[in-house]
Design a protein around this motif. Structure first.
Motif, PDB file in Angstrom:
ATOM      1  N   ILE A 124      24.509 103.567  46.323  1.00  0.00           N
ATOM      2  CA  ILE A 124      24.723 102.752  47.511  1.00  0.00           C
ATOM      3  C   ILE A 124      25.540 103.567  48.510  1.00  0.00           C
ATOM      4  N   PRO A 125      25.102 103.650  49.753  1.00  0.00           N
ATOM      5  CA  PRO A 125      25.884 104.398  50.741  1.00  0.00           C
ATOM      6  C   PRO A 125      27.218 103.693  51.021  1.00  0.00           C
ATOM      7  N   PHE A 126      28.260 104.485  51.310  1.00  0.00           N
ATOM      8  CA  PHE A 126      29.561 103.916  51.642  1.00  0.00           C
ATOM      9  C   PHE A 126      30.189 104.753  52.748  1.00  0.00           C
ATOM     10  N   THR A 127      31.143 104.171  53.445  1.00  0.00           N
ATOM     11  CA  THR A 127      31.745 104.871  54.584  1.00  0.00           C
ATOM     12  C   THR A 127      32.916 105.752  54.184  1.00  0.00           C
ATOM     13  N   VAL A 175      36.190 106.189  50.682  1.00  0.00           N
ATOM     14  CA  VAL A 175      36.554 105.839  49.305  1.00  0.00           C
ATOM     15  C   VAL A 175      36.973 104.375  49.207  1.00  0.00           C
ATOM     16  N   ASP A 176      37.754 103.900  50.170  1.00  0.00           N
ATOM     17  CA  ASP A 176      38.178 102.493  50.133  1.00  0.00           C
ATOM     18  C   ASP A 176      36.986 101.551  50.141  1.00  0.00           C
ATOM     19  N   ASP A 177      35.981 101.873  50.943  1.00  0.00           N
ATOM     20  CA  ASP A 177      34.761 101.060  50.994  1.00  0.00           C
ATOM     21  C   ASP A 177      34.037 101.091  49.652  1.00  0.00           C
ATOM     22  N   ALA A 178      33.950 102.262  49.042  1.00  0.00           N
ATOM     23  CA  ALA A 178      33.271 102.384  47.747  1.00  0.00           C
ATOM     24  C   ALA A 178      33.994 101.574  46.673  1.00  0.00           C
ATOM     25  N   VAL A 179      35.328 101.649  46.633  1.00  0.00           N
ATOM     26  CA  VAL A 179      36.104 100.896  45.643  1.00  0.00           C
ATOM     27  C   VAL A 179      35.950  99.396  45.883  1.00  0.00           C
ATOM     28  N   THR A 180      36.014  98.981  47.130  1.00  0.00           N
ATOM     29  CA  THR A 180      35.851  97.558  47.463  1.00  0.00           C
ATOM     30  C   THR A 180      34.495  97.056  47.013  1.00  0.00           C
TER      31      THR A 180
END
Length: 100
Positions: A8-11, A13-18
């Motif tokens: 899944i694309p993420f912006t 690290v915080d976005d990926a963890v969320t």
């Protein structure tokens, strides 16, 4: 039943963890990175029972598997090690006063 590898694309690290922590499940996960120290920091933020860095479902641990179990809707409790043994215990405290 897994393993499943969502891509899944993420912006950042915080976005990926969320996004990862938004799942109601949390049996295990992995963080893949060139910086293993940063990977360990990210792994600590994930709501999973076990999180690997640059690996998944691996490790010999000298024939002694570490505690394993899920988080959230992936179960409670642990298998293996002291944490696994504690699943079969029932703590009881008895306090005896020295004098009446």
């Amino acid at each position: 039943f897994g393993p499943v590898l969502p891509v899944i694309p993420f912006t950042d690290v915080d976005d990926a963890v969320t996004r990862a922590n938004a799942s109601p499940f949390g049996l295990g996960g992995s963080v893949w990175t060139r910086d293993s120290e940063k990977g360990a920091q990210i792994a600590a933020r994930l709501e999973t029972g076990v999180t690997w860095v640059n690996a998944h479902i691996t490790g010999d641990f000298a024939g002694k598997p570490p505690p394993f179990g899920g988080a959230k809707m992936s179960g409670i409790g642990r298998e293996h090690g002291r944490a696994g043994l504690e699943e079969y215990t029932d703590l009881k405290t008895i306090r005896v006063a020295k004098k009446l």
